[in-house]
Enzyme design. Structure first.
Site, mmCIF file in Angstrom:
data_model
loop_
_atom_site.group_PDB
_atom_site.id
_atom_site.type_symbol
_atom_site.label_atom_id
_atom_site.label_comp_id
_atom_site.label_asym_id
_atom_site.label_seq_id
_atom_site.Cartn_x
_atom_site.Cartn_y
_atom_site.Cartn_z
ATOM 1 N N CYS A 2 0.818 -1.220 0.000
ATOM 2 C CA CYS A 2 0.000 0.000 0.000
ATOM 3 C C CYS A 2 0.851 1.270 0.000
ATOM 4 O O CYS A 2 1.977 1.272 0.497
ATOM 5 C CB CYS A 2 -0.885 0.017 1.233
ATOM 6 S SG CYS A 2 -1.904 -1.427 1.400
ATOM 7 N N ARG A 27 5.309 -0.034 -5.884
ATOM 8 C CA ARG A 27 5.242 -0.825 -4.659
ATOM 9 C C ARG A 27 4.273 -1.997 -4.794
ATOM 10 O O ARG A 27 4.286 -2.902 -3.963
ATOM 11 C CB ARG A 27 4.798 0.060 -3.495
ATOM 12 C CG ARG A 27 5.793 1.167 -3.171
ATOM 13 C CD ARG A 27 5.200 2.121 -2.181
ATOM 14 N NE ARG A 27 4.947 1.477 -0.910
ATOM 15 C CZ ARG A 27 5.815 1.421 0.089
ATOM 16 N NH1 ARG A 27 6.994 1.957 -0.044
ATOM 17 N NH2 ARG A 27 5.523 0.816 1.211
ATOM 18 N N TRP A 76 -2.928 -2.749 -1.514
ATOM 19 C CA TRP A 76 -2.531 -4.112 -1.858
ATOM 20 C C TRP A 76 -3.346 -5.004 -0.916
ATOM 21 O O TRP A 76 -3.139 -4.983 0.294
ATOM 22 C CB TRP A 76 -1.030 -4.294 -1.635
ATOM 23 C CG TRP A 76 -0.493 -5.612 -2.099
ATOM 24 C CD1 TRP A 76 -0.135 -5.955 -3.382
ATOM 25 C CD2 TRP A 76 -0.236 -6.765 -1.297
ATOM 26 N NE1 TRP A 76 0.328 -7.250 -3.405
ATOM 27 C CE2 TRP A 76 0.270 -7.764 -2.147
ATOM 28 C CE3 TRP A 76 -0.392 -7.059 0.057
ATOM 29 C CZ2 TRP A 76 0.623 -9.033 -1.687
ATOM 30 C CZ3 TRP A 76 -0.037 -8.318 0.521
ATOM 31 C CH2 TRP A 76 0.470 -9.286 -0.358
ATOM 32 N N ASN A 100 -1.808 2.072 5.763
ATOM 33 C CA ASN A 100 -0.874 1.020 5.339
ATOM 34 C C ASN A 100 -0.615 0.137 6.549
ATOM 35 O O ASN A 100 -0.381 0.668 7.639
ATOM 36 C CB ASN A 100 0.480 1.608 4.923
ATOM 37 C CG ASN A 100 0.422 2.313 3.583
ATOM 38 O OD1 ASN A 100 -0.628 2.392 2.977
ATOM 39 N ND2 ASN A 100 1.560 2.825 3.158
ATOM 40 N N GLY A 101 -0.600 -1.176 6.358
ATOM 41 C CA GLY A 101 -0.305 -2.075 7.479
ATOM 42 C C GLY A 101 -1.479 -2.990 7.752
ATOM 43 O O GLY A 101 -2.382 -3.132 6.924
ATOM 44 N N GLU A 477 17.398 -18.072 -6.786
ATOM 45 C CA GLU A 477 17.040 -16.708 -7.158
ATOM 46 C C GLU A 477 16.538 -16.649 -8.610
ATOM 47 O O GLU A 477 15.558 -15.948 -8.908
ATOM 48 C CB GLU A 477 18.255 -15.786 -6.963
ATOM 49 C CG GLU A 477 18.070 -14.365 -7.461
ATOM 50 C CD GLU A 477 16.865 -13.621 -6.875
ATOM 51 O OE1 GLU A 477 16.266 -14.107 -5.901
ATOM 52 O OE2 GLU A 477 16.511 -12.571 -7.433
ATOM 53 N N LYS A 481 12.947 -15.228 -9.740
ATOM 54 C CA LYS A 481 12.823 -14.125 -10.692
ATOM 55 C C LYS A 481 11.914 -14.536 -11.837
ATOM 56 O O LYS A 481 11.020 -13.805 -12.229
ATOM 57 C CB LYS A 481 14.230 -13.782 -11.225
ATOM 58 C CG LYS A 481 14.445 -12.382 -11.611
ATOM 59 C CD LYS A 481 14.770 -11.448 -10.467
ATOM 60 C CE LYS A 481 13.928 -11.596 -9.267
ATOM 61 N NZ LYS A 481 14.274 -10.936 -8.082
ATOM 62 N N GLU A 484 8.209 -14.868 -10.769
ATOM 63 C CA GLU A 484 7.592 -13.580 -10.441
ATOM 64 C C GLU A 484 7.069 -12.849 -11.668
ATOM 65 O O GLU A 484 5.981 -12.296 -11.647
ATOM 66 C CB GLU A 484 8.645 -12.641 -9.815
ATOM 67 C CG GLU A 484 8.943 -12.882 -8.376
ATOM 68 C CD GLU A 484 9.941 -11.846 -7.876
ATOM 69 O OE1 GLU A 484 11.095 -11.868 -8.330
ATOM 70 O OE2 GLU A 484 9.562 -11.029 -7.042
ATOM 71 N N HIS A 500 16.397 -37.027 -5.838
ATOM 72 C CA HIS A 500 15.698 -37.424 -4.605
ATOM 73 C C HIS A 500 14.226 -37.045 -4.639
ATOM 74 O O HIS A 500 13.596 -36.927 -3.587
ATOM 75 C CB HIS A 500 16.390 -36.806 -3.383
ATOM 76 C CG HIS A 500 17.786 -37.325 -3.203
ATOM 77 N ND1 HIS A 500 18.048 -38.605 -2.781
ATOM 78 C CD2 HIS A 500 18.994 -36.749 -3.431
ATOM 79 C CE1 HIS A 500 19.356 -38.796 -2.747
ATOM 80 N NE2 HIS A 500 19.964 -37.680 -3.145
ATOM 81 N N LYS A 599 6.387 -4.332 -3.790
ATOM 82 C CA LYS A 599 7.822 -4.052 -3.713
ATOM 83 C C LYS A 599 8.314 -4.080 -2.278
ATOM 84 O O LYS A 599 9.391 -4.560 -1.979
ATOM 85 C CB LYS A 599 8.076 -2.671 -4.333
ATOM 86 C CG LYS A 599 9.532 -2.274 -4.413
ATOM 87 C CD LYS A 599 10.237 -3.045 -5.480
ATOM 88 C CE LYS A 599 11.727 -2.919 -5.440
ATOM 89 N NZ LYS A 599 12.401 -4.043 -6.082
HETATM 90 C C1 F6R Z 1 11.850 -10.482 -5.423
HETATM 91 C C2 F6R Z 1 11.683 -9.493 -4.400
HETATM 92 C C3 F6R Z 1 11.266 -9.934 -3.041
HETATM 93 C C4 F6R Z 1 12.069 -9.173 -1.987
HETATM 94 C C5 F6R Z 1 11.546 -9.493 -0.586
HETATM 95 C C6 F6R Z 1 12.355 -8.815 0.486
HETATM 96 O O1 F6R Z 1 12.195 -9.928 -6.651
HETATM 97 O O2 F6R Z 1 11.873 -8.325 -4.632
HETATM 98 O O3 F6R Z 1 11.411 -11.298 -2.881
HETATM 99 O O4 F6R Z 1 13.404 -9.532 -2.096
HETATM 100 O O5 F6R Z 1 10.211 -9.067 -0.501
HETATM 101 O O6 F6R Z 1 12.340 -7.441 0.312
HETATM 102 P P1 F6R Z 1 13.434 -6.504 0.964
HETATM 103 O O7 F6R Z 1 14.731 -6.820 0.350
HETATM 104 O O8 F6R Z 1 12.954 -5.129 0.662
HETATM 105 O O9 F6R Z 1 13.432 -6.803 2.436
#
Ligand code: F6R
Length: 604
Positions: A2, A27, A76, A100-101, A477, A481, A484, A500, A599
């Site tokens: 949010c 975000r 969100w 927010n929250g 990772e 990626k 996502e 396994h 984000k």
């Molecule tokens: C993936 C991504 C998320 C963040 C995670 C932690 O592309 O961006 O998995 O890495 O939400 O966020 P931060 O680093 O802001 O604590």
């Protein structure tokens, strides 16, 4: 997640709110809304979906010069579907809030309020907070008193902006565990959950503390302390400018941010090198017996990779854990333990809770954080900034790469300080690190190859990513990626673990993307490739430039430019990110704003 913006001033409010909300789009959100004063009456307009829909719902109001105070929100969804009914603002004719929250005790609060005659229109937790403030405002007719009394009953996390009908053109703001800033400007004053929302107008801001209430109108910002008396309001200046939020000729932020990696890695490495060696303020690590790296998502994957390198160079054991698990596990922390929290945003709810827990248990803490002045940066005992600049694309790329660079530098530093690395060896590693940006640049130049490879796999139902050691961490990772931004099911697997269980999912044509930058383990990985190929897998192999690859082992090979092998994943991260990027583009998806993602994850 949010986003909040509020403005009271001499200009028309709607363009400021709409542009501010657009700047917060990165975000992640799924509905949006505004509340504003028309005379002393509060009106709301809300809509599900993108800000364009809100603009359409606002119609002529967007241009209305007489409306000069309002609050806006991108939601969100957590409690209740993304719909206009559930989108913020929430409240009554008297009090309207954006939040927010998460209000954790909203069920209890709703029961309390129902008893007082309130009914509820939405499924949100926010509506309970709004009506609680309204209830107390009804009793005292005093906004500060109403906020304070409501706040005493709220459990959870919040950044709130509120309008009170008795006080036109004034906005109140308060927070706990979620950021909220008050920002001054000559044409009026702003509230924002994130400075990006107001960077087009001002770079000056005051972060609200948890027990404060800020009140702003077109002329003044007043901050009240816990006792209700005004406290000093000293403004900070944000170093970023509006340019950092532009695409600068790139089609998408994600591609722009991958392209920025050579520069930001270079900057980060150079900023900590002194006399050929990394120079962190390492008082923190003196006598360190164990290091716990705690983080979420991509940041946790950076930690996983860092573990291999730190252990190898320093001999200090490293344990890596998801913050959401760590915080509820009663972790056993010894006196000599260091807890390292990695976070791009520095606001991730679970990471912040893990940090607070570690501190409460007496551990020493270090934040590796990108956003200056964020909660993790402020609360950790020590902080190393990753200096990647603003990351706008929801999927993290350059922040991950710079997190790796910092962890590698830390590994060299710890190895050197512990005596495991001689001066000359430590300096040689630093020399090797300094060459990485060049290699990353060369790798980026091969982006069309990545695009062509991604094109071949657009029909995939699943993609598996595998590797060993550092390449296993990178595979995790790469899978994250890809899933996502492409919405294709992906799994990252330790190559040795494939047989396994997961191998049962390999059949004719299933893609397996293999990372194999650790030459010591190359032959072992080749055996694993043979196992999946024997079952029909199509293989894309990412390996070092000079590696002798057995004939016919892969359908495509991406060779990364020659680098020190221990740090080669920093270069191999580029094709991992580019494959995901191009897959999303070929599939026609919104690569910078993938569905359901946020984000900055400021709720648990
Ligand atoms: C993936 C991504 C998320 C963040 C995670 C932690 O592309 O961006 O998995 O890495 O939400 O966020 P931060 O680093 O802001 O604590």
């Amino acid at each position: 997640m949010c986003g909040i913006i509020g403005y009271s001033g001499i200009c028309s409010v709607m363009p400021k709110i709409v542009n501010g909300l657009s700047a917060l789009e990165y975000r992640g959100y799924d509905s949006a809304g505004v509340a504003f004063f028309e005379g002393d009456r509060i009106r709301t307009v809300k809509s599900a979906g993108r800000i364009e829909n809100l603009k359409a719902a606002l119609g002529d109001l967007c241009e209305n010069e007489n409306i000069k105070c309002g609050i806006g929100h991108t939601r969100w969804a957590t409690h209740g579907e993304p719909s206009s009914r559930n989108s913020h603002p929430h409240g009554t004719e008297r009090v309207m809030i954006v939040h927010n929250g998460i209000i954790e005790n909203f069920v209890e609060l709703k029961a309390f309020l129902a008893d007082k005659g309130y009914s509820f229109e939405s499924e949100t937790d926010t509506e309970a907070a709004a009506k609680l403030i309204d209830f107390f405002y009804g009793e005292s007719k005093n906004a500060v008193d109403a906020i304070q009394r409501a706040r005493a009953m709220l459990r959870g996390s919040y950044a709130v902006c509120a309008l009170f009908s008795g006080e036109p053109n004034r906005i109140y703001g308060f927070r706990k565990d979620n950021p909220l800033l008050a920002a001054p400007h000559e044409d009026g004053n702003f509230f924002a959950s994130d400075i990006s929302a107001v960077l087009a107008h001002t770079r000056r801001f005051r972060r609200l503390e948890e027990n404060e209430i800020a009140v702003l109108d077109s002329k003044n910002i007043t901050v009240l302390g816990a006792d209700g008396c005004s406290v000093e309001c000293v403004f900070e200046t944000e170093s970023r400018t509006q340019d950092s939020l532009e695409k600068c000729g790139f089609e998408h932020f994600m591609l722009k941010e991958i392209a920025e990696e050579p520069r930001v890695i270079n900057q980060t490495i150079k900023s900590v090198i002194k006399d050929g060696l990394p120079c962190f303020d390492q008082g923190l690590f003196v006598g360190a017996e164990k290091i716990h790296i705690v983080a979420c998502g991509t940041a946790m994957h950076a930690g996983m990779l860092g573990k291999y390198v730190i252990e190898r160079l320093s001999g200090i054991p490293v344990f890596v854990e998801l913050a959401s698990e760590f915080r509820y596990r009663n972790p056993i922390l010894g006196k000599g333990d260091i807890v390292v929290l990695i976070s791009q945003s520095g606001e991730t709810a679970d990471t912040l809770a893990a940090l607070r827990l570690a501190k409460a248990e007496g551990a020493r803490t270090l934040g590796i954080v990108n956003v200056v002045g964020s909660a993790v940066a402020r609360e950790a005992d020590n902080v190393i900034y990753t200096n990647a600049g603003t990351e706008v694309a929801v999927a993290s790329t350059k922040a991950y790469s710079v997190q790796l660079a910092v962890l590698f530098l830390l590994a060299v530093d710890l190895g050197h300080k512990s005596g495991k690395l001689e001066d000359s060896a430590a300096k040689a590693y630093v020399e090797a690190l300094l060459k990485i940006p060049d290699a990353v640049e060369k790798m980026f130049a091969k982006k069309d190859d990545c695009s062509a490879i991604a094109q071949k796999y657009t029909n995939s139902k699943s993609i598996f990513f595998m590797g060993r050691g550092v390449d296993y961490a990178l595979s995790m990772e790469a899978a994250l990626k890809m899933k996502e931004v492409s919405y294709i099911h992906c799994e990252g697997i330790a190559a040795g673990e494939m047989k396994h269980g997961t191998i049962s999912l390999i059949s004719e044509g299933v893609p397996v993307f293999v990372f194999a930058t650790d030459n010591r383990l190359f032959e072992k990985t080749v055996s694993n490739i043979k196992e999946v190929r024997a079952r029909g897998a199509r293989v894309v192999l990412v390996c070092n430039e000079k590696m002798d690859v057995p004939e016919g082992i892969a359908d495509d090979i991406i060779r990364i430019p020659e680098t020190e092998e221990l740090f080669a994943t920093l270069v191999a991260a580029v094709p991992a990110q580019l494959l995901a990027y191009y897959m999303s583009c070929h599939l026609g998806l919104d690569v910078d704003k993938p569905r359901n993602l946020a984000k900055s994850v400021t709720v648990e």
